[in-house]
Design a protein around this motif. Structure first.
Motif: not given
Length: 293
Positions: A218-224, A236-252
């Motif tokens: 649960n530490d927050l890390i940023g990556f590029v 999987k039953s969500s109405t959101l897009a099934p996937s997305k592609r990113l080259k950078e972001g903030l994640v737990y």
């Protein structure tokens, strides 16, 4: 409704781009050009050392040609043939009758252990009669990270991973050193970094000067990343897009895969995850702190 436009305001505030939604759907208590930041979920890092020092199963261990191995019991349905012999079978000479009977049964079913041992299998006796029922046999496994027990006469698998220490070597990139519960009570912490495709004894030794930070669940890390990373939808039953592609972001950060030298991470609201974020594909890796404000 608390007020007439409550639902529209909630949709706007929960979107990834609330300012755009506000411009398209004006609300009485907002200016149409107001800059509204999206919600960012804060999570409490797990910094406490908890869990068992090692798993309950204790196994025999031995060393051969400089490599460490352990002996464990496996169900007959897990056995495999390799070059006409049972792969990784421990000490077949100790009971040749049993070994040959197991091998003949496997060969008769084309190496399909599940079909071969679907019916009960009994240990053969020298007089040809049936002996006791056999459900498991000893097999040899490669030893990775284990904990010595019983005065170093046996080993057990490591318990919970407390954290992972991140190192950076100029020209080589990032390395990960896993720290387990058992490591926290030793005089010196481990300094061997996960080296993909190699035995633990051949993992790369890290220098203290190359240490960057420790990462707990649960530490927050940023990556590029050097290449786009695919985030997969968790529900999987969500109405959101099934996937997305990113080259950078903030994640737990959630966990580390020691066989792949990778992280499992989730986005801030736990809707998307990356099950294997390879450490060697990262150009930059940073650790952040986020509070509820």
């Amino acid at each position: 409704m608390p007020y007439a436009w409550f639902r529209n305001e909630l949709l706007m505030r929960c979107s990834e781009d609330p300012s755009r939604i506000l411009h398209e759907m004006p609300l009485p208590n907002y200016a149409t050009d107001e800059a509204v930041a999206p919600i960012f979920v804060s999570r409490m890092p797990k910094h406490k050392v908890r869990g068992s020092a090692h798993k309950e199963t204790i196994r025999q261990s031995f060393e051969e040609d400089g490599k460490k191995f352990t002996v464990s019991k496996a169900p007959l349905t897990d056995l495999k043939l390799k070059n006409g012999e049972i792969e990784n079978y421990f000490n077949p000479e100790s009971d040749v009758l049993l070994y040959n009977a197991l091998k003949e049964r496997l060969i008769a079913f084309g190496g399909d252990a599940k079909k071969a041992f679907e019916a009960p299998f009994h240990k053969p006796k020298s007089d040809g009669s049936e002996g006791p029922l056999v459900k498991k046999v000893k097999i040899i496994c490669k030893s990775t990270l284990t904990v010595p027990v019983l005065r170093n006469t046996a080993v057990a698998d490591n318990g919970s991973m407390v954290r992972v220490d991140v190192f950076f070597v100029e020209g080589e990139g990032y390395y990960l050193v896993p720290i387990y519960v058992a490591d926290t009570v030793r005089k010196e912490l481990p300094n061997k970094a996960i080296t993909r495709g190699k035995e633990y004894s051949h993992w790369k030794i890290m220098q203290d000067s190359d240490f960057t930070f420790s990462v707990y669940p649960n530490d927050l890390i940023g990556f590029v990343s050097s290449a786009p990373v695919t985030f997969s939808l968790i529900n999987k039953s969500s109405t959101l897009a099934p996937s997305k592609r990113l080259k950078e972001g903030l994640v737990y950060y959630k966990s580390t895969g020691i066989s792949t030298a990778s992280f499992r991470v989730v986005n801030h609201d736990n809707t998307y995850q990356v099950s294997s974020l390879g450490i060697k594909t990262l150009i930059r890796l940073e650790k952040y702190q986020v509070d509820v404000l």
